[in-house]
Design a protein around this motif. Structure first.
Motif, PDB file in Angstrom:
ATOM      1  N   GLN B 193       0.793  -1.232   0.000  1.00 54.72           N
ATOM      2  CA  GLN B 193       0.000   0.000   0.000  1.00 54.72           C
ATOM      3  C   GLN B 193       0.819   1.271   0.000  1.00 54.72           C
ATOM      4  OE1 GLN B 193      -2.845   0.840   3.039  1.00 54.72           O
ATOM      5  NE2 GLN B 193      -4.296  -0.670   2.245  1.00 54.72           N
ATOM      6  N   ASP B 194       2.107   1.161   0.254  1.00 53.44           N
ATOM      7  CA  ASP B 194       2.944   2.359   0.322  1.00 53.44           C
ATOM      8  C   ASP B 194       2.445   3.356   1.367  1.00 53.44           C
ATOM      9  OD1 ASP B 194       5.288   3.001  -0.655  1.00 53.44           O
ATOM     10  OD2 ASP B 194       4.584   4.194  -2.360  1.00 53.44           O
ATOM     11  N   PHE B 195       2.759   3.050   2.620  1.00 51.70           N
ATOM     12  CA  PHE B 195       2.355   3.941   3.712  1.00 51.70           C
ATOM     13  C   PHE B 195       3.075   5.275   3.617  1.00 51.70           C
ATOM     14  CE2 PHE B 195       1.631  -0.030   6.377  1.00 51.70           C
ATOM     15  CZ  PHE B 195       0.279   0.012   6.159  1.00 51.70           C
ATOM     16  N   PRO B 196       2.478   6.316   4.218  1.00 51.84           N
ATOM     17  CA  PRO B 196       3.200   7.593   4.313  1.00 51.84           C
ATOM     18  C   PRO B 196       4.464   7.424   5.149  1.00 51.84           C
ATOM     19  CG  PRO B 196       0.931   7.785   5.112  1.00 51.84           C
ATOM     20  CD  PRO B 196       1.160   6.353   4.837  1.00 51.84           C
ATOM     21  N   ARG B 197       5.447   8.262   4.846  1.00 48.94           N
ATOM     22  CA  ARG B 197       6.701   8.227   5.567  1.00 48.94           C
ATOM     23  C   ARG B 197       6.522   8.795   6.971  1.00 48.94           C
ATOM     24  NH1 ARG B 197      10.808   7.030   2.982  1.00 48.94           N
ATOM     25  NH2 ARG B 197      12.887   7.345   3.821  1.00 48.94           N
ATOM     26  N   GLY B 198       7.208   8.250   7.932  1.00 48.60           N
ATOM     27  CA  GLY B 198       7.151   8.810   9.275  1.00 48.60           C
ATOM     28  C   GLY B 198       8.321   9.736   9.509  1.00 48.60           C
ATOM     29  N   THR B 199       8.294  10.471  10.609  1.00 46.75           N
ATOM     30  CA  THR B 199       9.450  11.304  10.963  1.00 46.75           C
ATOM     31  C   THR B 199       9.865  10.975  12.380  1.00 46.75           C
ATOM     32  OG1 THR B 199       7.828  12.976  11.552  1.00 46.75           O
ATOM     33  CG2 THR B 199       9.068  13.326   9.503  1.00 46.75           C
ATOM     34  N   TRP B 200      11.188  10.912  12.598  1.00 46.54           N
ATOM     35  CA  TRP B 200      11.663  10.705  13.967  1.00 46.54           C
ATOM     36  C   TRP B 200      11.539  12.007  14.718  1.00 46.54           C
ATOM     37  CZ3 TRP B 200      12.185   5.972  15.542  1.00 46.54           C
ATOM     38  CH2 TRP B 200      12.518   4.976  14.641  1.00 46.54           C
ATOM     39  N   MET B 201      11.289  11.916  16.020  1.00 42.47           N
ATOM     40  CA  MET B 201      11.220  13.143  16.819  1.00 42.47           C
ATOM     41  C   MET B 201      12.623  13.651  17.093  1.00 42.47           C
ATOM     42  SD  MET B 201       8.557  12.421  19.797  1.00 42.47           S
ATOM     43  CE  MET B 201       6.819  12.378  19.581  1.00 42.47           C
ATOM     44  N   ARG B 202      12.737  14.994  17.306  1.00 43.31           N
ATOM     45  CA  ARG B 202      14.023  15.504  17.749  1.00 43.31           C
ATOM     46  C   ARG B 202      14.255  15.033  19.188  1.00 43.31           C
ATOM     47  NH1 ARG B 202      13.210  20.941  17.819  1.00 43.31           N
ATOM     48  NH2 ARG B 202      11.212  20.732  16.807  1.00 43.31           N
ATOM     49  N   PRO B 203      15.542  14.884  19.588  1.00 48.14           N
ATOM     50  CA  PRO B 203      15.842  14.323  20.906  1.00 48.14           C
ATOM     51  C   PRO B 203      15.141  15.051  22.054  1.00 48.14           C
ATOM     52  CG  PRO B 203      17.856  14.530  19.620  1.00 48.14           C
ATOM     53  CD  PRO B 203      16.767  15.145  18.801  1.00 48.14           C
ATOM     54  N   THR B 204      15.086  16.371  22.000  1.00 40.26           N
ATOM     55  CA  THR B 204      14.449  17.079  23.119  1.00 40.26           C
ATOM     56  C   THR B 204      12.961  16.769  23.171  1.00 40.26           C
ATOM     57  OG1 THR B 204      14.354  18.966  21.614  1.00 40.26           O
ATOM     58  CG2 THR B 204      16.026  19.037  23.342  1.00 40.26           C
ATOM     59  N   GLU B 205      12.337  16.761  21.977  1.00 38.89           N
ATOM     60  CA  GLU B 205      10.910  16.425  21.903  1.00 38.89           C
ATOM     61  C   GLU B 205      10.660  15.030  22.470  1.00 38.89           C
ATOM     62  OE1 GLU B 205       8.409  18.079  18.136  1.00 38.89           O
ATOM     63  OE2 GLU B 205      10.073  16.735  17.777  1.00 38.89           O
ATOM     64  N   ALA B 206      11.531  14.106  22.017  1.00 42.35           N
ATOM     65  CA  ALA B 206      11.379  12.722  22.445  1.00 42.35           C
ATOM     66  C   ALA B 206      11.501  12.626  23.960  1.00 42.35           C
ATOM     67  CB  ALA B 206      12.435  11.850  21.767  1.00 42.35           C
ATOM     68  N   GLY B 207      12.488  13.362  24.502  1.00 42.44           N
ATOM     69  CA  GLY B 207      12.679  13.334  25.951  1.00 42.44           C
ATOM     70  C   GLY B 207      11.446  13.841  26.680  1.00 42.44           C
ATOM     71  N   MET B 208      10.882  14.941  26.182  1.00 43.31           N
ATOM     72  CA  MET B 208       9.691  15.513  26.813  1.00 43.31           C
ATOM     73  C   MET B 208       8.527  14.530  26.766  1.00 43.31           C
ATOM     74  SD  MET B 208      10.071  18.318  28.250  1.00 43.31           S
ATOM     75  CE  MET B 208       8.382  18.868  28.481  1.00 43.31           C
ATOM     76  N   ALA B 209       8.357  13.901  25.582  1.00 43.34           N
ATOM     77  CA  ALA B 209       7.231  12.971  25.427  1.00 43.34           C
ATOM     78  C   ALA B 209       7.358  11.822  26.426  1.00 43.34           C
ATOM     79  CB  ALA B 209       7.180  12.438  24.002  1.00 43.34           C
ATOM     80  N   LEU B 210       8.582  11.317  26.570  1.00 42.83           N
ATOM     81  CA  LEU B 210       8.782  10.205  27.500  1.00 42.83           C
ATOM     82  C   LEU B 210       8.529  10.660  28.933  1.00 42.83           C
ATOM     83  CD1 LEU B 210      11.870   8.277  26.104  1.00 42.83           C
ATOM     84  CD2 LEU B 210       9.449   7.662  26.063  1.00 42.83           C
ATOM     85  N   LEU B 211       9.019  11.854  29.260  1.00 39.41           N
ATOM     86  CA  LEU B 211       8.863  12.380  30.609  1.00 39.41           C
ATOM     87  C   LEU B 211       7.387  12.551  30.958  1.00 39.41           C
ATOM     88  CD1 LEU B 211      11.011  13.187  32.673  1.00 39.41           C
ATOM     89  CD2 LEU B 211      10.558  15.581  32.084  1.00 39.41           C
TER      90      LEU B 211
END
Lengths: 180, 419
Positions: B193-211
């Motif tokens: 189906q060719d899914f849309p491409r994803g994007t990795w989060m920036r490290p600070t964003e990722a840290g905040m999301a985890l926190l």
């Protein structure tokens, strides 16, 4: 009239059931806390279970009023309106019959007349009927168990009230009362 | 006569609990054992005087509280950190978030409702087909009853008289296998189906999301940790989890209004009482099952066909797929367990844990199959699409579950490894 009493009573049942659900949560938390202090209260488990059972029977009676019990509607969904109405009435009748049966069972079980005849003397009652309901203790709560069992009366009476109100409701389009 | 009356009442939509009770009353009448009526009400009461059942209102409460408390959003954000960058990232996020949620919520319909509302619009916005979005969410919901805690396992455990904590442990490996299978299905569909491409989060964003997700992550930790390490009974860990859910939603995320608590407890009370009442009715129905010697008769029939436990489980699976299409999962477990479990244990020497995992997964699969697929309809209405459109994307997931069912039937160790 009957409809309004039924609705009012269901609201009370549901409110009490909600309080009992809160009670169950608090009792189990109390259990966790006291146990971690090494001072577990031995009666909490039994009280929590009875609280849940009361919640269940009050909630189940209210569910009859709100008409949202688990049922298989695959066939009735496709019936023509007239037949559907008939099937719904038949269901009301079956639930009402069940409620009456339960009242009768409670009557046989608690045998109030026998107790009166024995002059409220429990041992005389037992000698005559071999029914030991009034002698049964709870395990840890130190109250007689028949007090806890009284919820079966509440359930039987509530179910009778709600199902009779449904049964006598002949409006062609029954609106299911909104559950909160 | 009894079975006909039973079927008739079920089909005209008498509530399942009343069907069970009235069939018992009818049977007692017919077999002239009227003295049993004296203890009928007592028996109903005694059927639910059970410590394990306390977990049912508590798990429902936890689910309600985290719905209101904004925890779902944070869990989805955290899942984004781990798999967001892959092609089709959001589809994997959906799966991973469903796995987290399954460790909190114990029922598939509840989870499908929550997750469809959260995931389907987001996935569609990023370019996924809406039917596929709803289908992968609905399939993810099947993890709820398998990964602990699980309402259906509590009920099965009570009926089968096995420790509920062990029953939960039995579900962990099968749950993880399901996750892997679903991920494989998503990958395969992605090839086509060719899914849309994803994007990795920036490290600070990722840290905040985890926190931000950390407080919400306490809930699955409390539940699974408490049970796994034997610190708390499932009932106790459910109570602790509901307390955490309340405190986090109220004080940390500030989305839960204590004023809404009363209606939360009302919903908990009525939903829990409908299920527990069914169990009360099933305990008197047990009389009919025993006096009619149903398990023995059925056992004689089935053992004549095969004496191989794997074949037996396959037959049971086929029958239950059909049953699950018609009857709601939990009601079906309440109806089926007293009849089939004795045969499985006595005639085929199957562990009650393995049997429980197989039949519970099988019967919740029925939530996603028409004509009576509650989960399917919930996903359709929450995801604003049609059941038919979901089904077109759903069938690979259903096949994956069927494969897992065969695996679980063939290898008892998959269910028994952690016990």
């Amino acid at each position: 009239m009957l409809k309004r009493i039924s609705a009012g009573w269901a609201r009370i049942e549901l409110a009490v059931a909600a309080c009992l659900a809160l009670g169950v949560t608090l009792l189990i938390l109390l259990n966790v806390v006291t146990r971690s202090w090494g001072a577990a209260l031995y009666w909490v488990d039994e009280l929590a279970i009875y609280t849940m059972v009361w919640m269940t029977f009050l909630g189940a009676s209210a569910a009859i009023h709100y008409g949202n019990a688990v049922a298989i509607t695959i066939l009735t969904d496709v019936l023509p309106p007239a037949l559907k109405w008939g099937a719904a009435k038949l269901v009301d009748l079956i639930i009402f019959a069940f409620a009456l049966f339960l009242l009768w069972f409670c009557w046989r079980w608690f045998a109030p007349l026998g107790l009166v005849r024995a002059g409220f003397d429990v041992s005389a009652f037992q000698a005559e009927t071999f029914n030991f309901i009034y002698a049964e203790p709870t395990l840890t709560l130190r109250i007689p168990k028949y007090l806890v069992w009284l919820v079966m009366w509440l359930f039987a009476l509530g179910a009778t009230l709600h199902s009779l109100a449904h049964l006598l409701d002949f409006s062609s389009e029954r609106e299911a009362p909104e559950t909160p | 006569m009894t079975p006909f009356i039973f079927a008739f009442k079920l089909l005209i939509a008498v509530p399942v609990a009343i069907v069970l009770a009235m069939t018992s009353i009818w049977y007692i009448w017919e077999s002239d054992n009227v003295v049993l009526y004296d203890s009928f009400a007592q028996k109903m009461f005694a059927g639910i005087e059970n410590y394990g059942l306390l977990a049912i209102p508590l798990f429902m409460l936890t689910g309600e509280l985290m719905n209101e408390g904004g925890m779902t959003k944070r869990l989805i954000d955290a899942a984004r950190v781990f798999v967001g960058g892959f092609r089709g990232g959001l589809a994997y996020i959906n799966l991973l978030a469903n796995m987290f949620m399954a460790a909190i919520i114990g029922s598939a319909p509840a989870q499908i409702a929550v997750m469809s509302r959260a995931m389907v619009p987001t996935m569609e916005k990023e370019g996924y087909d809406r039917g596929f979005a709803a289908a992968s969410t609905a399939a993810g919901g099947l993890l709820a009853p398998v990964i602990p805690p699980s309402m259906i396992f509590v009920i099965y455990g009570v009926l089968a008289q096995v420790p509920i904590g062990d029953m939960f442990l039995a579900g962990i490996v099968p749950g993880l296998i399901l996750v892997v299978m679903f991920a494989t299905v998503i990958t395969l569909i992605g090839l086509k189906q060719d899914f849309p491409r994803g994007t990795w989060m920036r490290p600070t964003e990722a840290g905040m999301a985890l926190l931000r997700c950390l407080p919400a992550a306490l809930i699955p930790l409390a539940i699974i940790g408490g049970i796994l390490f034997g610190i708390a009974t499932p009932t106790e860990s459910a109570a602790v989890a509901s307390l955490i859910a309340f405190l986090v939603g109220w004080l940390v995320y500030r989305e839960l209004d204590p004023k809404s608590l009363f209606s939360i407890f009302q919903r908990t009370a009525i939903n829990a009482s409908m299920i527990i009442f069914m169990i009360a009715a099933a305990s008197v129905f047990g009389w009919v099952v025993i006096y009619e010697a149903l398990p023995q008769k059925l056992a004689a029939l089935i053992t004549a066909i095969t004496d191989n436990p794997f074949l037996f489980l396959l037959i049971v699976n086929l029958i239950l797929l059909f049953v699950g299409m018609l009857i709601d999962g939990i009601a079906a477990v309440i109806l089926i367990t007293p009849i089939l479990l004795p045969i499985a244990m006595n005639s085929y020497d199957i562990s009650p844990f393995q049997f429980g995992v197989v039949i519970c997964l099988n019967l919740v699969l029925g939530l996603l199959t028409p004509p009576v697929g509650i989960g399917l309809y919930i996903a359709a209405s929450m995801g604003d699409t049609s059941a038919g459109r979901i089904l077109r994307s759903l069938w690979p997931f259903l096949i994956a579950v069927a494969v897992v069912l065969v695996m679980l039937s063939y290898f008892p160790s998959l269910s028994l490894a952690l016990i």
